[in-house]
Design a protein around this motif. Structure first.
Motif, PDB file in Angstrom:
ATOM      1  N   LEU A  12      -1.782  -9.509  -0.772  1.00  0.00           N
ATOM      2  CA  LEU A  12      -1.365  -8.229  -0.715  1.00  0.00           C
ATOM      3  C   LEU A  12      -2.108  -7.120  -1.160  1.00  0.00           C
ATOM      4  O   LEU A  12      -2.629  -6.099  -0.609  1.00  0.00           O
ATOM      5  CB  LEU A  12       0.142  -7.927  -1.263  1.00  0.00           C
ATOM      6  N   LEU A  13      -2.640  -7.359  -2.479  1.00  0.00           N
ATOM      7  CA  LEU A  13      -3.639  -6.619  -2.959  1.00  0.00           C
ATOM      8  C   LEU A  13      -4.977  -6.336  -2.222  1.00  0.00           C
ATOM      9  O   LEU A  13      -5.406  -5.368  -2.032  1.00  0.00           O
ATOM     10  CB  LEU A  13      -3.864  -6.916  -4.446  1.00  0.00           C
ATOM     11  N   PHE A  14      -5.491  -7.469  -1.630  1.00  0.00           N
ATOM     12  CA  PHE A  14      -6.694  -7.691  -1.068  1.00  0.00           C
ATOM     13  C   PHE A  14      -6.590  -6.769   0.677  1.00  0.00           C
ATOM     14  O   PHE A  14      -7.372  -5.968   0.772  1.00  0.00           O
ATOM     15  CB  PHE A  14      -7.009  -9.267  -0.349  1.00  0.00           C
ATOM     16  N   CYS A  15      -5.422  -6.897   1.034  1.00  0.00           N
ATOM     17  CA  CYS A  15      -5.159  -6.151   2.416  1.00  0.00           C
ATOM     18  C   CYS A  15      -5.061  -4.699   1.967  1.00  0.00           C
ATOM     19  O   CYS A  15      -5.513  -3.743   2.981  1.00  0.00           O
ATOM     20  CB  CYS A  15      -4.006  -6.899   2.932  1.00  0.00           C
ATOM     21  N   VAL A  16      -4.303  -4.296   1.079  1.00  0.00           N
ATOM     22  CA  VAL A  16      -4.291  -3.008   0.798  1.00  0.00           C
ATOM     23  C   VAL A  16      -5.663  -2.286   0.391  1.00  0.00           C
ATOM     24  O   VAL A  16      -5.769  -1.248   0.833  1.00  0.00           O
ATOM     25  CB  VAL A  16      -3.382  -2.817  -0.333  1.00  0.00           C
ATOM     26  N   ILE A  18      -8.442  -3.468   1.620  1.00  0.00           N
ATOM     27  CA  ILE A  18      -9.146  -3.253   2.971  1.00  0.00           C
ATOM     28  C   ILE A  18      -8.623  -2.064   3.885  1.00  0.00           C
ATOM     29  O   ILE A  18      -9.372  -1.328   4.304  1.00  0.00           O
ATOM     30  CB  ILE A  18      -8.754  -4.548   3.931  1.00  0.00           C
ATOM     31  N   TYR A  19      -7.414  -1.689   3.571  1.00  0.00           N
ATOM     32  CA  TYR A  19      -6.898  -0.630   4.109  1.00  0.00           C
ATOM     33  C   TYR A  19      -7.410   0.808   3.490  1.00  0.00           C
ATOM     34  O   TYR A  19      -7.817   1.716   4.288  1.00  0.00           O
ATOM     35  CB  TYR A  19      -5.097  -0.390   4.066  1.00  0.00           C
ATOM     36  N   GLY A  20      -7.558   0.652   2.293  1.00  0.00           N
ATOM     37  CA  GLY A  20      -8.159   1.853   1.413  1.00  0.00           C
ATOM     38  C   GLY A  20      -9.506   1.954   1.976  1.00  0.00           C
ATOM     39  O   GLY A  20      -9.957   3.243   2.150  1.00  0.00           O
ATOM     40  N   LEU A  36      -9.221  -2.879  -6.324  1.00  0.00           N
ATOM     41  CA  LEU A  36      -8.116  -3.878  -5.912  1.00  0.00           C
ATOM     42  C   LEU A  36      -8.510  -5.228  -5.250  1.00  0.00           C
ATOM     43  O   LEU A  36      -7.810  -6.055  -5.562  1.00  0.00           O
ATOM     44  CB  LEU A  36      -7.367  -2.875  -4.995  1.00  0.00           C
TER      45      LEU A  36
END
Lengths: 103, 199
Positions: A12-16, A18-20, A36
């Motif tokens: 979850l942290l990795f995908c958040v 990537i979104y950022g 993150l």
């Protein structure tokens, strides 16, 4: 403890992150998103070390996580220096403005 | 579900919510403060996994140093403190699709591979980690110290203002090749347009 909890949290942290990185324009915020992603990598290293259950492998995972921590700190210092230089030369920290080498 | 499971679930929900707020908050200073919560929850995960030295190193290095450095960066670049538009030229749908798709893929793979794996929680104390670090990993550890020194010196050299380099940010976006002296700040430009171009 279930091994899936920290692993899913790291994903979850990795995908958040990537979104950022993909969606925000402020270069400092992009750096925060990279932080993150680095934190999620350290969680993965520690968790897979703990899955191995052998004491030596557990400690090896933690040593790798410690190295990632130090490299992350160095990366923030150099990254912020580059952002300050960008701001001084182009009067903006918008990453869309830093397109001098785009084509 | 054991007590450790409950604690891990709570820390993970807190950290995930804080991480989502980091990338969605409209105020960049709020993002930096939510980053503190997210990194503290990462330290909590380390503590629950039995890595006590790593947890306190995370608190010291990230919460203590990196977030302060990021806040200094926000102040020195005069980032807009108020709400700012956030989407860049990629928009918001494409990043959301990429990150959401990757998260679903990763969650399916993790639950398929490690869904029934349980961790034998044995806390590793700091002296055990120190023994491994200074005996088996002594040379990489010294190389790491060298890397930190070089990166800090390099950061200072990169960020130092050279003589006649670049226009002053207050003077607007003046870019004339061959100009050796900094243009004097034009006050009317900064007062008439307080937000920098691009925000």
């Amino acid at each position: 403890m279930q091994a899936a909890y920290p692993l899913v949290f790291a994903a979850l942290l990795f995908c958040v992150g990537i979104y950022g990185v993909l969606s925000r324009r402020n270069a400092v915020l992009v750096l925060m998103s990279v932080e993150l992603m680095l934190a999620s990598v350290t969680i993965n290293l520690v968790t897979f070390g703990a899955i191995a259950a052998d004491r030596d492998q557990q400690l090896t995972g933690q040593v790798f996580a410690l190295f990632v921590l130090a490299v992350g700190a160095a990366e923030v210092g150099v990254g912020l220096a580059i952002i300050l230089l960008l701001y001084r030369n182009r009067a903006s920290v918008n990453i869309d403005d830093a397109d001098l080498m785009k084509y | 579900m054991s007590l450790a499971d409950l604690a891990m679930l709570g820390v993970a929900v807190l950290g995930g919510a804080a991480a989502l707020l980091v990338v969605t908050a409209r105020n960049v200073v709020h993002s930096a403060l939510y980053l503190v919560v997210a990194l503290l929850s990462v330290a909590g995960v380390f503590l629950l996994l039995g890595a006590e030295f790593l947890a306190w190193a995370q608190v010291l290095v990230y919460v203590g140093a990196v977030v302060v450095l990021l806040l200094f960066g926000l102040m020195l670049t005069r980032a807009p403190i108020g709400p700012t538009a956030q989407a860049n030229e990629l928009g918001k749908a494409l990043p959301l699709a990429v990150s959401g798709g990757l998260f679903i893929f990763l969650a399916v793979v993790i639950l398929g591979s490690f869904g029934d794996t349980t961790l034998a929680l044995t806390p590793t104390s700091t002296d055990q980690l120190g023994a491994v670090l200074y005996i088996h990993w002594a040379f990489p550890f010294m190389a790491l110290g060298f890397l930190l020194t070089v990166s800090l010196v390099g950061a200072i050299i990169v960020a130092r203002r050279e003589e006649g380099e670049g226009p002053d940010p207050l003077a607007g976006r003046v870019e004339e090749p061959g100009r050796t002296t900094r243009p004097a700040p034009v006050e009317s430009d900064t007062t008439s347009d307080p937000t920098p171009v691009g925000f």
